[in-house]
Design an enzyme around this catalytic site. Structure first.
Site, mmCIF file in Angstrom:
data_model
loop_
_atom_site.group_PDB
_atom_site.id
_atom_site.type_symbol
_atom_site.label_atom_id
_atom_site.label_comp_id
_atom_site.label_asym_id
_atom_site.label_seq_id
_atom_site.Cartn_x
_atom_site.Cartn_y
_atom_site.Cartn_z
ATOM 1 N N GLU A 146 0.996 -1.335 -0.096
ATOM 2 C CA GLU A 146 0.089 -0.077 0.054
ATOM 3 C C GLU A 146 1.001 1.351 0.153
ATOM 4 O O GLU A 146 0.758 2.115 0.857
ATOM 5 C CB GLU A 146 -1.121 0.001 1.153
ATOM 6 C CG GLU A 146 -2.037 -1.020 1.198
ATOM 7 C CD GLU A 146 -2.925 -1.250 2.191
ATOM 8 O OE1 GLU A 146 -2.740 -0.339 3.393
ATOM 9 O OE2 GLU A 146 -4.033 -1.721 2.255
ATOM 10 N N LYS A 176 -5.873 -5.167 15.897
ATOM 11 C CA LYS A 176 -6.130 -6.393 16.469
ATOM 12 C C LYS A 176 -7.971 -6.528 16.358
ATOM 13 O O LYS A 176 -8.500 -7.889 16.437
ATOM 14 C CB LYS A 176 -5.875 -6.487 17.864
ATOM 15 C CG LYS A 176 -6.265 -5.620 18.708
ATOM 16 C CD LYS A 176 -5.883 -5.742 20.373
ATOM 17 C CE LYS A 176 -5.967 -4.344 21.111
ATOM 18 N NZ LYS A 176 -5.242 -3.076 20.751
ATOM 19 N N TRP A 204 -10.334 0.681 11.448
ATOM 20 C CA TRP A 204 -9.664 1.903 11.450
ATOM 21 C C TRP A 204 -10.749 3.097 10.705
ATOM 22 O O TRP A 204 -10.439 4.368 10.990
ATOM 23 C CB TRP A 204 -8.760 2.118 10.232
ATOM 24 C CG TRP A 204 -8.951 1.616 8.998
ATOM 25 C CD1 TRP A 204 -8.514 -0.026 8.824
ATOM 26 C CD2 TRP A 204 -9.776 1.786 7.924
ATOM 27 N NE1 TRP A 204 -9.302 -0.422 7.518
ATOM 28 C CE2 TRP A 204 -9.635 0.672 6.945
ATOM 29 C CE3 TRP A 204 -10.698 3.073 7.370
ATOM 30 C CZ2 TRP A 204 -10.550 0.779 5.577
ATOM 31 C CZ3 TRP A 204 -10.986 3.275 6.200
ATOM 32 C CH2 TRP A 204 -11.252 2.104 5.452
ATOM 33 N N GLU A 211 -6.538 -7.505 -0.667
ATOM 34 C CA GLU A 211 -6.931 -7.672 0.475
ATOM 35 C C GLU A 211 -8.430 -7.058 0.426
ATOM 36 O O GLU A 211 -8.769 -5.938 -0.239
ATOM 37 C CB GLU A 211 -6.180 -6.352 1.479
ATOM 38 C CG GLU A 211 -4.929 -6.824 1.714
ATOM 39 C CD GLU A 211 -3.949 -5.454 2.477
ATOM 40 O OE1 GLU A 211 -4.980 -4.699 3.100
ATOM 41 O OE2 GLU A 211 -2.738 -5.600 2.502
#
Lengths: 666, 666, 666
Positions: free
Chosen positions: A153, A359, A318, A310
């Site tokens: 990215e 996480k 986020w 992805e």
């Protein structure tokens, strides 16, 4: 992608980022077993492994990577092996503090997150290429490795840097671009505000300037160009080091409509176009966002199969509020990508992290383990993809409609000091794409420098910057029988952000047969009435037709009577223009008019809104994808066989939220 | 507090910050006289007097302080004498510029406001302890001095500093905490994003990192811990200097639910727990905020009497709109503190400043002088407090309900990169406290490491971080007959912010008999329907009961059918769980169910909502405080004597906005 | 202005900024011809020409300027010649980097926009004065030059600088103001928060301080004063250099109600008062904003004719949404300025730029050329102004009403740490001006130090800071028969921002016969009921009349019964007070009451709302301007001759959006 697919035995790639370094080796064995259960066949390894692979400068530890690659290979799983350069380890930033990013106010950003490096830093470039080369050398012949994953990215957290090294690089870039200072002064219009440069060393990035003032717009535009190029040079350095010793194809993961990088200039440099795509929870129509991005990425790939590097099995971490995916939604997302040309559906990440900033990002194996909705859907998806293996290598049916989209135009259109902050090319393009999507009309994206001859309709929505060549190509397209649809704030400036004089839109004025003399942006939330096509938002104009037929005029206010929608017959084609942002119904009416005049047909007519239809074609067969985004089942009389169920599809029921993929003979 | 009360002749402390240095000495005489008129018996002197006491380095001027202390003593007024260290004078910051705060972007903040110092600066610590010791030495035997006021509102404007000295201190703190780098790397999960540290000097505070990225969460959490500890070290240094030469008790003023300081770790270090409490004008229920803070502070004090060091007679100056207090409101506020265990009601400040940043902060003597609502109410309050002298030393009736609340959990729960920004432990705890307040059910706050055996009900609301010991104590509490009520996003991570695997909430999963496999945060402003307890906000979940009884499930959307509210019988107790944020009515229904099952009774039943009842108890008597926050009088059949009126209280009428304090025999 | 008008042959100045350096010389010839067509007679040249005039330090290139000035002169067009110092060229900032601005956080702002210089930088001052003097020397005798344009919009992007040089200058300024540190410490109230200064070098600008704290307010206030003075010193240095060699009058363009510069202290230093005025698109009543600003500027000019140095033909470029002007709006704007005393209507700029940050700013010659609405209206306006030549030199009919307005009060009132952020002197003054405008009652602005004897009514709206002299003048004004109308938050502090004790509003308490003991600001969006004059917003108070008659009290809440509106008869006059922000209707009712009691009459009674009437008067004649801002024609029985049409105006019809200017004999 063809070479990768071959290594996968002709199957659709399925898997994701795999970060075994986050787990004890005892977990690795379970990982391989579970991958087998789910049908995973491709994982990306090592993206954030620099700290482990090179724990101190010049000392390498490849043992753990050897072991996991061997394990994966033994398990029949292929590897997309990373250059491991996305995030330099603490020792690197500590040893080379001048490689750390500096923001526009001069603050040197610390390490401790990721992508903390200045793209121009020679020490970073040298170290990254060095590590990439060393990994490539070691694993060039490893049988598991089928693809190289360069960095990660690019630019997501370091798209620009204002340090002295970057400034010097910008100066060198400008010198290469303009040759002489006079040319730069002309291009930037520095006679304005006493900005004439008299020595190269006076030039600098457009950082923080005097309060509430505006940096030179052409300087800003060149800065965007430079930043995209500078990161591409990082990519080039890493890739060269890999290619020097290894034969497998190379990719780096794009991020769809990512503003800082002009992917039209990047795409030719990768062997496999791949992208990351995450749903935005606050966007209620995120399946349409997905469709648009997939069309862009396929266009970047030149219509060749591409890879979703992805996406997510459920929530990300986020956004302000990270909504989980409803049952079935992940499957629809993945198959939507495949429908629009992807030959792989990979995820971030294999196993949800216990620690770290991500996480709470979903994964194929969630925190709660395999007795979960997510895992069951992962296994189901693995099966579905296996059943779709024969679509690998096929291409999406050629589109008859193209959306022109240029990054420099995007950058220039969204600079400060413009008529209205409500003007947004990304939003405008999305609205036309949404309308095409709702009709199941296929559409490509086109670089302004692209050949348009294969299309019947080209849409130019808020393409503020058009150079002479692009304008000429659009005119040739129309004269040769094409139908152009252009909107307000297109073709206003040249490549240096200089206004084309004599009436707007300078680059398209004669082509459209319209001359606009003055912009009348609308107040916040205001609308203006038109005589046809419903109300307009954001923008209106004062002008006159000069050759075009007027389809609608403004019906109120200071622009009353001025043309709002026009059509100009020219050569064998025609050029429509709309000077405001139509609401959904008016936009649909205008689009239908344009599509009809061009004879454009949908992939499949008569479907309820929200039932998406796309077709992929191989030499032997045609694959009709039907994706039902609605809450009600739909019955389609298709003919052929549903690959997902092996059932006859003469009359196929696509359940609410379900998908059918129907093989039909060409 | 007992020793202070004794010096006050057994009376409730009444007074406030007194800054005579802002006024000519001629005003001092009037001050003493007015203090006498109002019944003031304790003032805090010298909090911002460093510049006057030490006008240049090493030169001290105590004369003025001698004079005012003597005057106060002569007037019968006791003194809480400050260490005078809250704001270093300009000469200090000018001489030691490296003691000035540095923010997260590296900007060194200038002096000219207050608390401009870096908590780790050795020069500041040395100078502060030096001044504190010198003052203590001079006034250790002054008869007016009954309490030492160390510094002021630690951390309010300098809760963290990112300078090099702070970074070195953080490194030392980490080294002491982890011993070995391997332990730190494990705790922080640095395998993620290539963050493995290989030398201690690589470690740094989590300042500004690359754009839109996230610093390591465990690093952030440890930073919060460090910052709280670092300021506590400042406190310790000053206090040690005072204790070395003086015998009076020591305090420093806390700020209630102040996020940066873990007061559970501070409280054992003070002799008298004191707090500052200001109403938030934008909070319509600020009396409930007051009650909650008072309960927290009393809990910090281990149920011993405490002190309101600062509150306000009317408006403050630092909010966007600083609403004045309505007639009677100041009295209710003060008596509410006393009701909840305070043995003193002090104010900022005695006389409203003419100049400076707080000149529009209300005071006991307003700008307009004594012919004012405020002064009349001050005099009235002085009389009321005198009448309540006999409650001094008594304790609030032991609560049967406890709210678990840990600062590290608060810090961790509110880090970035989480499922939803709408999750806020402070708000969640407040909502349960509000519901208990509305029922007049007494409640304590508990440190997660506290002994819970005295309670019937423990509420764990959004306690995201629970270490193993806390989880074990909760289980023992339930097995021993307690009733636990836990909410969503509790017990998710361990002390290193690492997710407890295998299904949420890892620390409480077996105790609750529930296994959650996936979080489904709700969109902004969205609600989800439940089969009972009304709609939920903010959060929902997918999971299953594993032993618990399901009291309600989600009734719509992707989590439909999944348990929303459960109860698990375990040992002699039970553990309820609620996976969403209930609205007021549903929360009340669930709370009633829990309280009933535990046999918890209110202080007084049958009161209209908004009439607050609390009881303090001494060995001889019980004092029932009735505080009427409503606009209508209420009649209560109590029995006993109203201390404020000396009237018989068999049937007492508490006027609208009024207060009664009824002595009853135990 | 008289000397300029003479050079223009007695005509109204018409033209604008002319930046020929942005265009090839071939365009210049067309420019001159078009200027002739439009009747342009005055252009400002060279404002941003430093880079071209002095391409390297000490080397000057005046050839191009010689040529264009000669061309203009040959074309009969006069020149307002700039000192060319508004934006130093890149070579200057690069050579003298320490002249670049530093913001409050210490960031040195880069060049690349405009006004990048520190106002205190000696190198900039020397260079600017040097260039100004050199230009003046060369062109002092050029026949085209009729006015000197010093710099441009001082302070718009560099109103304060926090560099070391600025800090030293601030110290010197403070030393000059206070003489002794004791005086400064007293004035700033540094006993508060331990801020006592013991050496001059400890003093610094109020930059970024500790988190969420407040810098000393008197320090902040002096900082505003210093920054205004410092830029005035730049003006003085440039002007002195010009006056040393040239005879023409001097101006610099003000910006109306521009907060950073106290134009009351600037106005005496210019020969011609000029201002720039741009409509704010988000303000639906921007014609009223224009009227207010024109009244301010005329007042700054001491009622002498003044100049609109810049306004726009249509949209600007720096607002979020830059609305274009409707047909006729530009003409109304220009004539509104003339009606309120301007003897010139100039624009930014002559020809719309192709490049640079202001390319989307409208101009007299738009991008689309002369076949445009804008150009046609420009030509029409040129004709109108020619027809109005005889009003040149006349003055606006003396106003009977004055609005007191002081910059230091504005600065002080809007500092942090105040009772309510909703209190805004600019908004408050605008509301009273709007109400006067709606009645066509003429109004001046007054410096608090001005002689008030010529007025019948003085309005003191949110004039928080009043020194003793101003208060004394107001009292004398009332005793001598004037009517004062004062609002809340006026007269609260002295010139050092120190509260006047004993009850608010200290400076006016006896004059108003009211004593306020406590402020009760209202919650956001809240209102409070009054017994008369409708509801109040923002503010309420607790107090009592002490001599005044109570016209209205608060009817609810904690201030119920307290006076809200009062009138105090004193000497031969009276003083009204209103303690809240009335809504439109109540404000009108109170204003009518005040105007009636003072016998104030409108310019012309009986006009529909939105039809503006103003009168200018010469010795021979009176000119009644009627400006119809409504959408309907209005018939006015006036008498005289309409200068714009030469028609008899016994009964004149002013069309919707139209203007009439009627010559009447005195």
């Amino acid at each position: 992608m063809h070479r990768v697919s071959e290594k996968l035995g002709g199957r659709i790639a399925f898997g994701g980022d795999y970060n075994p370094e986050q787990w004890p080796e005892s977990v690795w064995v379970e990982d391989i077993a579970l991958m087998g259960e789910a049908g995973v066949n491709l994982v990306s390894v090592g993206i954030f492994s620099w700290a482990l692979l090179e724990p101190e400068e010049g000392r390498y530890e490849f043992g753990w990577l050897d072991r996991i690659l061997d394990l994966l290979h033994a398990g029949g799983i292929c590897v997309d092996l990373a250059s491991a350069t996305a995030s330099p380890p603490p020792w690197f930033s500590f040893t080379y503090p001048h490689t750390l990013l500096v923001d526009a106010t001069g603050v040197r950003r610390n390490f401790g997150a990721r992508q903390c490096y200045c793209p121009s830093a020679p020490e970073y470039r040298r170290a990254a290429a060095g590590l990439a080369g060393r990994i490539a050398q070691r694993y060039a012949d490893h049988p598991a490795v089928v693809l190289w994953h360069i960095n990660n990215e690019y630019g997501d957290h370091n798209w620009h840097c204002f340090c002295g090294v970057s400034a010097a690089a910008f100066r060198a870039w400008l010198r290469a671009r303009y040759g002489e200072l006079d040319a730069l002064n002309d291009a930037w219009g520095t006679a304005f505000w006493s900005q004439c440069y008299t020595a190269w060393q006076q030039l600098s990035p457009p950082g923080a300037v005097s309060y509430n003032s505006f940096a030179n717009p052409a300087q800003q535009l060149d800065w965007w160009r430079f930043c995209s190029d500078e990161l591409r040079d990082v990519y080039r350095a890493e890739t060269a080091a890999v290619r020097a010793v290894a034969q497998q194809p190379v990719t780096t993961n794009f991020m769809g409509l990512f503003k800082p990088l002009d992917y039209w200039t990047w795409a030719p440099e990768v062997d496999v176009v791949s992208t990351d795509h995450y749903l935005i929870a606050a966007d209620p129509d995120n399946a349409q966002q997905l469709a648009m991005t997939a069309d862009l990425v396929r266009s970047l790939a030149g219509q060749r199969p591409w890879l979703v590097m992805e996406h997510s099995t459920s929530a990300v971490n986020w956004q302000p509020r990270n909504l989980a995916k409803a049952p079935g939604q992940m499957r629809r997302n993945s198959l939507q990508h495949v429908a629009r040309g992807a030959d792989g559906a990979l995820f971030f990440q294999w196993r949800a992290s216990r620690a770290g900033a991500e996480k709470f990002h979903s994964a194929l194996v969630p925190h709660a383990g395999t007795d979960t909705k997510i895992w069951r859907e992962v296994v189901q998806l693995g099966g579905d993809l296996r059943r779709l293996a024969e679509v690998v290598g096929s291409r999406v049916e050629p589109a008859q409609v193209a959306l022109l989209f240029g990054w420099p135009s995007w950058w220039a259109a969204t600079l400060d000091s413009h008529p209205s902050i409500d003007v947004d090319p990304r939003v405008a393009v999305r609205r036309w794409h949404d309308a095409l999507w709702a009709r199941n009309v296929g559409v490509d994206f086109c670089d302004p420098s692209a050949d348009l001859s294969g299309y019947r309709v080209v849409i130019v929505a808020v393409q503020y910057l058009l150079d002479d060549a692009a304008a000429a190509r659009l005119e040739a397209f129309v004269r040769d029988g094409g139908v152009l649809l252009a909107t307000y704030f297109s073709g206003i400036v040249d490549e240096h952000d200089q206004v084309r004089l004599g009436g707007y839109p300078g680059a398209l004025r004669e082509l459209l047969g319209v001359r606009i003399e003055e912009f009348f942006p609308l107040a916040e939330q205001a609308t203006t009435a038109l005589t046809r096509f419903g109300p307009g938002r954001i923008w209106s104009e004062l002008g006159a037709a000069q050759g075009a037929d007027v389809l609608a005029t403004y019906a109120q206010g200071p622009t009353a009577g001025s043309p709002a929608v026009t059509r100009h017959e020219l050569g064998r084609g025609s050029a429509c223009y709309v000077g405001t942002e139509l609401e959904e119904q008016g936009l649909a009416e205008l689009l239908d008019l344009v599509l009809d005049s061009a004879g454009v047909r949908p992939v499949l007519a008569g479907l309820p809104r929200g039932v998406e239809a796309i077709r992929r074609e191989s030499e032997q067969a045609s694959y009709l994808f039907l994706i039902n985004h609605t809450g009600a089942a739909v019955v389609v009389e298709a003919g052929g066989t549903d690959l997902l169920t092996d059932a006859d599809a003469a009359r196929v029921t696509v359940t609410a939220g379900g998908v059918a993929v129907i093989r039909q003979h060409r």
